[in-house]
Motif scaffolding. Structure first.
Motif, short mmCIF file in Angstrom:
data_model
loop_
_atom_site.label_atom_id
_atom_site.label_comp_id
_atom_site.label_asym_id
_atom_site.label_seq_id
_atom_site.Cartn_x
_atom_site.Cartn_y
_atom_site.Cartn_z
N ASN A 1 49.99 46.99 20.97
CA ASN A 1 49.41 47.30 19.60
C ASN A 1 48.61 46.20 19.13
O ASN A 1 48.04 45.84 17.95
N LEU A 2 48.61 45.07 19.91
CA LEU A 2 47.71 43.74 19.63
C LEU A 2 46.47 44.04 20.24
O LEU A 2 46.23 44.19 21.52
N ARG B 1 51.66 42.82 29.36
CA ARG B 1 51.95 43.65 28.31
C ARG B 1 53.15 44.30 28.45
O ARG B 1 53.65 44.50 29.32
N GLN C 1 57.75 37.44 22.84
CA GLN C 1 56.88 38.78 22.70
C GLN C 1 56.22 38.37 21.63
O GLN C 1 56.47 38.00 20.38
N ARG D 1 55.89 38.08 15.11
CA ARG D 1 55.27 39.35 14.73
C ARG D 1 54.10 38.87 13.68
O ARG D 1 54.14 37.90 13.11
N GLU E 1 53.07 44.32 13.49
CA GLU E 1 53.91 45.07 12.76
C GLU E 1 53.50 45.39 11.46
O GLU E 1 52.93 44.59 10.77
N ILE F 1 52.41 40.40 25.68
CA ILE F 1 51.46 40.72 24.56
C ILE F 1 51.83 42.42 24.13
O ILE F 1 51.99 43.15 25.18
N GLY F 2 52.17 42.62 23.02
CA GLY F 2 52.25 44.14 22.84
C GLY F 2 51.03 44.76 22.75
O GLY F 2 49.93 44.39 22.73
N GLN G 1 53.45 40.76 18.91
CA GLN G 1 53.13 41.85 18.64
C GLN G 1 52.70 42.16 17.03
O GLN G 1 53.16 41.30 16.03
N SER H 1 55.04 48.63 22.93
CA SER H 1 55.42 47.97 21.48
C SER H 1 56.52 48.79 20.80
O SER H 1 56.45 50.13 20.82
#
Length: 208
Positions: free
Chosen positions: A41-42, A70, A84, A128, A88, A38-39, A86, A73
Motif C-alpha cells: 500500500n506504499l 514487497r 517493514q 508506519r 497506515e 515495502i508494503g 508501509q 500489507s
C-alpha cells in the motif's frame, strides 16, 4: 493539525531501569544487518525515496539494510526479523494521528549497556507512514527540488529509520540540521548525515 510532530513516541511506553541514561538511546536491534520490505500500500512512485531514506544510514556504522521486495500489507508484525515500511490510516498510528510517521518497537529481548546507558535490545522495529499526509499531497516523492510546503519523503523515511536503529533525537536534542533533529522542515531535501548522529549509530552498532 500540527504536522511538525514527526517523531515516534512509542519508545516512552517501555520504562527503562535507569531512565536518565536510557533516554540517550531508544533501543538497539539485535542484528547489524536487516533486509527491509515495502508494503504494497506504499505507492511505487515513492520507492526511490524509500531507498534513499534507508541508504542514508548505510556506512554510518556496522548497521546496514538491503531491500528485499514487497509484502502483503497488513498490521505490522512486531516479531518479524525484517524491517517493514508501509502506510497506515491515521487511526492506527500508535504515537498519534497528527504524526507524519512512527517507528514502533518489535519484540524485546533483554537489557544491555551501551555507552554507559541501559538500552533495550530488540528483535525488530518498523516504520508506519501516516496515510493522511499522502492523501493530502504533503509527501513529495518526485525529484528535487522539494515543492513548497511538502515533506521530502526520503527525509521522512531517513528520520524514521534513525528511530528504527534506536539513534533517536538525542539528549540534548540533535540540531535540526541533522536528520534526527526535530521538527522536520518542509520544502527541504534529505540533508547529509551529521557527525553527531553518525557517532550515535557507531556507539550502538560499532565502527564500519
Amino acid at each position: 493539525m500540527n504536522a511538525l510532530k514527526t517523531c515516534s513516541l512509542v519508545a516512552a511506553l517501555l520504562a527503562a531501569p535507569a531512565l536518565s541514561q536510557a533516554q540517550n538511546y531508544e533501543w538497539k536491534l539485535v542484528n547489524n544487518a536487516y533486509p527491509y520490505q515495502i508494503g504494497l500500500n506504499l505507492p511505487a512512485a515513492c520507492d526511490q525515496k524509500v531507498l534513499s531514506g534507508f541508504a542514508h544510514w548505510n556506512g554510518a556504522s556496522r548497521f546496514s539494510t538491503t531491500q528485499s521486495g514487497r509484502f502483503f500489507s497488513g498490521f505490522l508484525n512486531p516479531a518479524s526479523t525484517d524491517i517493514q515500511i508501509q502506510m497506515e490510516p491515521a487511526s492506527r498510528m500508535v504515537s498519534g494521528a497528527i504524526n507524519l510517521a512512527e517507528a514502533p518497537p518489535g519484540t524485546f529481548i533483554r537489557w544491555i549497556t551501551v555507552d554507559g546507558a541501559s538500552v533495550r535490545e530488540l528483535r525488530s522495529a518498523h516504520v508506519r507512514v501516516n496515510a493522511d499526509y499522502w492523501a493530502s499531497g504533503e509527501f513529495h516523492c518526485g525529484p528535487n527540488p522539494v515543492p513548497f510546503n511538502t515533506f521530502d519523503f526520503a527525509y521522512v523515511v531517513a528520520h524514521e529509520v534513525g528511530h528504527v536503529l534506536g539513534v533517536g533525537h538525542g539528549t540534548p536534542t540533535l540540531p535540526q540540521s541533522c536528520v534526527m533533529g526535530i521538527p522536520l522542515a518542509r520544502s527541504v531535501p534529505l540533508p547529509a548525515r551529521c557527525a553527531l548522529e553518525s557517532t550515535r549509530a557507531r556507539n550502538l552498532y560499532g565502527t564500519p
